[in-house]
Scaffold this motif. Structure first.
Motif, PDB file in Angstrom:
ATOM      1  N   PHE A 176     -72.650  21.070  48.148  1.00 31.47           N
ATOM      2  CA  PHE A 176     -73.195  19.967  47.369  1.00 31.47           C
ATOM      3  C   PHE A 176     -73.183  18.665  48.152  1.00 31.47           C
ATOM      4  CE2 PHE A 176     -73.639  21.980  43.241  1.00 31.47           C
ATOM      5  CZ  PHE A 176     -74.532  21.152  42.608  1.00 31.47           C
ATOM      6  N   SER A 177     -72.038  18.303  48.641  1.00 34.91           N
ATOM      7  CA  SER A 177     -71.905  16.992  49.296  1.00 34.91           C
ATOM      8  C   SER A 177     -72.770  16.896  50.536  1.00 34.91           C
ATOM      9  CB  SER A 177     -70.435  16.733  49.643  1.00 34.91           C
ATOM     10  OG  SER A 177     -69.940  17.750  50.502  1.00 34.91           O
ATOM     11  N   SER A 178     -72.797  17.963  51.356  1.00 37.32           N
ATOM     12  CA  SER A 178     -73.597  17.917  52.578  1.00 37.32           C
ATOM     13  C   SER A 178     -75.086  17.890  52.263  1.00 37.32           C
ATOM     14  CB  SER A 178     -73.263  19.111  53.472  1.00 37.32           C
ATOM     15  OG  SER A 178     -73.460  20.330  52.778  1.00 37.32           O
ATOM     16  N   ALA A 179     -75.513  18.652  51.258  1.00 38.88           N
ATOM     17  CA  ALA A 179     -76.934  18.652  50.892  1.00 38.88           C
ATOM     18  C   ALA A 179     -77.350  17.299  50.325  1.00 38.88           C
ATOM     19  CB  ALA A 179     -77.214  19.767  49.888  1.00 38.88           C
ATOM     20  N   ILE A 180     -76.527  16.728  49.467  1.00 33.06           N
ATOM     21  CA  ILE A 180     -76.857  15.424  48.875  1.00 33.06           C
ATOM     22  C   ILE A 180     -76.905  14.345  49.951  1.00 33.06           C
ATOM     23  CG2 ILE A 180     -76.005  13.623  47.322  1.00 33.06           C
ATOM     24  CD1 ILE A 180     -74.869  15.875  45.566  1.00 33.06           C
ATOM     25  N   LEU A 181     -75.911  14.335  50.835  1.00 33.30           N
ATOM     26  CA  LEU A 181     -75.852  13.318  51.891  1.00 33.30           C
ATOM     27  C   LEU A 181     -77.054  13.424  52.819  1.00 33.30           C
ATOM     28  CD1 LEU A 181     -74.326  11.068  53.381  1.00 33.30           C
ATOM     29  CD2 LEU A 181     -73.103  12.866  54.638  1.00 33.30           C
ATOM     30  N   SER A 182     -77.348  14.641  53.289  1.00 38.07           N
ATOM     31  CA  SER A 182     -78.466  14.804  54.223  1.00 38.07           C
ATOM     32  C   SER A 182     -79.801  14.525  53.544  1.00 38.07           C
ATOM     33  CB  SER A 182     -78.452  16.222  54.807  1.00 38.07           C
ATOM     34  OG  SER A 182     -78.481  17.191  53.783  1.00 38.07           O
ATOM     35  N   ALA A 183     -79.934  14.895  52.276  1.00 37.58           N
ATOM     36  CA  ALA A 183     -81.179  14.613  51.560  1.00 37.58           C
ATOM     37  C   ALA A 183     -81.387  13.119  51.379  1.00 37.58           C
ATOM     38  CB  ALA A 183     -81.170  15.321  50.203  1.00 37.58           C
ATOM     39  N   ARG A 184     -80.318  12.389  51.099  1.00 35.92           N
ATOM     40  CA  ARG A 184     -80.433  10.937  50.962  1.00 35.92           C
ATOM     41  C   ARG A 184     -80.803  10.284  52.296  1.00 35.92           C
ATOM     42  NH1 ARG A 184     -81.952   8.364  47.221  1.00 35.92           N
ATOM     43  NH2 ARG A 184     -80.723   6.517  47.760  1.00 35.92           N
ATOM     44  N   ILE A 185     -80.259  10.818  53.385  1.00 36.04           N
ATOM     45  CA  ILE A 185     -80.628  10.296  54.709  1.00 36.04           C
ATOM     46  C   ILE A 185     -82.115  10.518  54.974  1.00 36.04           C
ATOM     47  CG2 ILE A 185     -80.277  10.625  57.197  1.00 36.04           C
ATOM     48  CD1 ILE A 185     -77.356  11.241  56.595  1.00 36.04           C
ATOM     49  N   GLU A 186     -82.650  11.636  54.444  1.00 39.57           N
ATOM     50  CA  GLU A 186     -84.070  11.942  54.607  1.00 39.57           C
ATOM     51  C   GLU A 186     -84.937  11.256  53.546  1.00 39.57           C
ATOM     52  OE1 GLU A 186     -85.717  13.855  57.006  1.00 39.57           O
ATOM     53  OE2 GLU A 186     -83.772  13.635  58.015  1.00 39.57           O
ATOM     54  N   LYS A 187     -84.374  10.265  52.842  1.00 38.17           N
ATOM     55  CA  LYS A 187     -85.110   9.434  51.875  1.00 38.17           C
ATOM     56  C   LYS A 187     -85.521  10.194  50.615  1.00 38.17           C
ATOM     57  CE  LYS A 187     -84.954   6.159  54.962  1.00 38.17           C
ATOM     58  NZ  LYS A 187     -83.943   5.081  54.856  1.00 38.17           N
ATOM     59  N   GLU A 188     -84.792  11.261  50.280  1.00 40.98           N
ATOM     60  CA  GLU A 188     -85.055  11.940  49.019  1.00 40.98           C
ATOM     61  C   GLU A 188     -84.438  11.139  47.871  1.00 40.98           C
ATOM     62  OE1 GLU A 188     -86.854  14.583  48.459  1.00 40.98           O
ATOM     63  OE2 GLU A 188     -87.245  15.191  50.530  1.00 40.98           O
TER      64      GLU A 188
END
Length: 764
Positions: A393-405
């Protein structure tokens, strides 16, 4: 004597001759035998009762034989997995979760605990080798189909967009797995080397189950959305990397150290280089030449299977496991989707229906939940589930936010990437069979697999609810009322009905004052459909529709969905998006309604089964479409039109049935329809026979105004529908409430009715 009788006598004579000859041969042979059969005849049954005892003894012997027991095991396994899988499917879970649980139910944790004697009879220890062997063979075919589901070129195109999400999610969870292994090693893994123990726990936590994820995305109607595309591409990237890492982990585990696995890793690198630079281009040429069932013969299919087996064999003897070779063999298959579809059809049904349930049960037989026999072990089990879930969860949320999701998409992506499912179970089985994962740790990780996969669907619903998606969409609907184009959703089943519904929509809405925005929806029922097959279904289904749209010079959007329940999916779609009108087909050919003579014949033949009144009800026009109409109208928040096709070709002569003020919006639809066809319209005002009031009511005034301001419109003199009402009509408009009335009281006239659009109007 006839020729037929002579032939019969010849056959009888031949039977008698050969029967007598066989008897003489047997008698002469017995006369020459050296051993007397007196001992055997002493034990021979003397009557039918003794013969039945012999029959039962032989049956018991065959039941306990290795082959007979294997057949019984397969029958019980398939039935149990199917029943439990369907139950889980009914509660919105992937069937694979129920099938995995079915394996545990048949294992020592449930069946062995509550019915030990039956469990010992059904799954004796000496018979488990046959199940394991068949399940491993089936897994090879399954991994082959998984490799073919992954489009390497599509992954490469999406690599730049999803590399941050897929690899951040995977490697962060891998790190969490290593950390968890470090803390539990002293207590649960000291009998095996730390490196393979830690690597196996890490790799099982970091894998995302691509096939289960793909089917969840299909069920949630996310396939063509940005979120669904990103999730599938990220999972595909991660799976390819994860299985390469798993091959390395297996090599290291077998060699004992990193240094000892150098040659295994070098072999893997050379093997992949040959498969992708030599074998794949050759297969690409094969796929371009052979891509339809007419030219794909048995020699070519045998060649593909031979390649699969050779690839699996090479990776098995090199210490990389046969499943890795099967996965790579699927990856290098020709990119031609038709070729891949044909090959998956050859192996998918057998591997999914027969072999995978055997694998689930073989895993369940190893999963003895009783091994977790203390509060401490249960805490460790919950800790592993927590670490895996938080890591994903945390890694997916963090990386998605970095990708402007967006925050919503980031949370949804975290829930989707946390799906472990079957892929993790395969990795766990490999670790267990290599004696790297001790039985208690194996059980904990199996429970982690079940929990993480089970929580995916509820988490998606919870996240959507938390972000109040429905409220925002309804607010958007309220704010944009009357401002945007008139949005029409056409839903059709058969490809041939799509152009007809498009023609109706064009005549009904295409010539009005408001611009029309038209979307076509086609559904394939069944959530377990291979993603490779949906592209072909979509193309075949929409081809006639798109051709008709070009003829009418209309711009249309197409939506293709895979669903377990077509009605729920259609209603959910029109409610979640701001559609103004839903147009669906009635789903029956009402032009083929039985004639009076046919109806009487059917009633007579079915009278004893259903009763005369029931048959009459079933054959009435209203009952044939009532349930479908009522479902869409009661659950949709937009206007609904159900089209009854009776050989529709044109709408030049319209009949509009008006029963009450609720039917007056039909006049607007009639006005637009007349504008597009330049035809004529007949209005039928249904009035009670005792209505002698001289004062015109609201309905009468509206009808008079409509006739005065519209050309080629007249009012029919009759008070109710008759056969003569349809003399010139080729299209009828009727309100839903009115249809429910006339379909009951005007059954005979409705047998002559033209194509009809039943409308339930809601204010925009």
């Amino acid at each position: 004597m006839t020729k037929k009788f002579k032939g019969f006598l010849l056959y009888v004579g031949l039977i008698v001759l050969f029967g007598a000859s066989m008897y003489l041969i047997i008698r002469e042979g017995q006369a020459h035998q050296l051993v007397s059969d007196s001992a055997d005849s002493a034990h021979a049954p003397q009557n039918l009762v003794e013969g039945f005892s012999v029959f039962l003894a032989l049956m018991a012997e065959h039941i306990h034989s290795s082959f007979g027991l294997l057949l019984l095991q397969i029958i019980i396994i398939l039935i149990t997995c199917r029943i439990v899988g369907l139950l889980f499917k009914r509660i919105g879970q992937p069937m694979v979760v129920g099938e995995i649980l079915a394996g545990i139910l048949l294992g020592p944790s449930v069946l062995g605990r509550f019915a030990p004697d039956f469990s010992q009879f059904l799954f004796p220890r000496e018979s488990l080798g046959n199940i394991n062997l068949l399940s491993q063979f089936g897994l090879i075919f399954f991994m082959y189909t998984i490799g073919m589901e992954l489009d390497v070129d599509a992954i490469r195109k999406k690599l730049r967009e999803t590399v941050m999400i897929s690899y951040t999610c995977m490697f962060f969870t891998f790190f969490c797995g290593l950390l968890a292994a470090y803390f539990i090693y002293d207590r649960y893994g000291r009998e095996v080397p730390f490196l393979p123990f830690a690597l196996f726990i890490a790799i099982t936590m970091s894998i995302t189950a691509f096939p289960v994820l793909a089917r969840i995305i299909q069920e949630r109607r996310l396939t063509r959305t940005h979120l669904g595309t990103v999730a599938l591409a990220a999972a595909a990237n991660g799976d390819v990397t994860a299985w390469c890492l798993l091959a390395i982990v297996v090599a290291i585990s077998q060699a004992g150290t990193m240094l000892g696995a150098v040659y295994n890793i070098l072999f893997a690198a050379v093997y992949l280089l040959i498969m992708f630079t030599i074998v794949r281009p050759l297969l690409r040429m094969v796929g371009n030449l052979y891509h339809n069932p007419e030219v794909i013969g048995k020699p070519l299919v045998m060649l593909m299977f031979l390649l699969l087996l050779i690839s699996s064999y090479l990776t098995e003897i090199a210490g990389l496991h046969a499943l890795f070779g099967a996965f790579v063999a699927g990856l290098v298959m020709p990119e031609n989707m038709r070729f891949r579809k044909i090959m998956t059809e050859k192996v998918e049904d057998v591997s999914l229906i027969i072999f995978l349930p055997l694998f689930f049960v073989s895993t369940g037989l190893r999963t003895e939940i009783g091994l977790i026999d203390s509060a401490e072990m249960w805490l460790v089990c919950f800790g592993l589930i927590l670490v895996s879930t938080i890591g994903k969860f945390s890694s997916a949320i963090l990386s998605a936010r970095i990708e402007k999701e967006s925050w919503k998409n980031s949370f949804l992506l975290g829930a989707l990437m946390n799906t472990h499912g079957l892929m993790e179970l395969i990795a766990l089985t490999i670790g267990y069979e290599m004696h790297i994962l001790p039985p208690p740790v194996f059980v904990m990780l199996v429970l982690m697999t079940l929990a993480s996969t089970f929580m995916t669907t509820p988490l998606l619903s919870l996240i959507n609810f938390s972000f109040r998606t429905g409220e925002r969409l309804r607010l958007r609907r309220t704010e944009t009322v009357g401002q945007g184009p008139f949005r029409v959703l056409i839903s059709f089943g058969r490809a041939g009905s799509g152009p007809v519904l498009l023609d109706v929509a064009f005549r009904m809405f295409g010539r009005g004052d408001t611009k029309m925005d038209l979307t076509a929806l086609h559904l394939t029922v069944g959530s377990d459909i291979n993603p490779l097959h949906t592209a072909g279904f979509e193309q075949v289904s929409f081809e006639p529709f798109i051709r008709e749209a070009k003829r009418l010079n209309l711009r249309v959007s197409t939506r293709y969905e895979v669903s377990n329940n077509a009605g729920d999916t259609i209603v959910s779609l029109v409610n979640d998006e701001p559609f103004d009108f839903l147009l669906v087909g009635a789903g029956i050919a009402m032009s083929n309604l039985p004639t009076d003579i046919e109806a009487r014949r059917i009633r007579k033949s079915l009278f004893s089964l259903l009763g005369g009144a029931r048959v009459q009800e079933l054959l009435s026009p209203g009952s044939l479409i009532h349930d479908k109409t009522r479902y869409f109208i009661e659950h949709s928040r937009c206007s609904v039109g159900v089209f009854v096709n009776r050989g529709f070709t044109r709408a030049d002569h319209l009949i509009v049935v008006i029963d009450s003020e609720a039917d007056l919006p039909l006049l607007h639809y009639a006005r637009v329809l007349l504008r597009s066809t330049h035809g004529t319209a007949a209005l039928l005002h249904r009035r009670p026979s005792d209505d002698a009031s001289p004062a015109p009511d609201t309905v009468t005034r509206e009808l008079e105004s409509f006739i005065a301001h519209t050309e080629n419109v007249h009012l029919l003199p009759e008070r109710d529908l008759t056969r003569e009402s349809f003399a010139e009509a080729d299209f009828m408009l009727v309100g839903y409430a009115t249809w429910n009335v006339i379909s009951d009281v005007c059954r005979e006239p409705l047998r002559q009715m033209p194509s009809t659009l039943i409308i339930h109007h809601r204010q925009r």
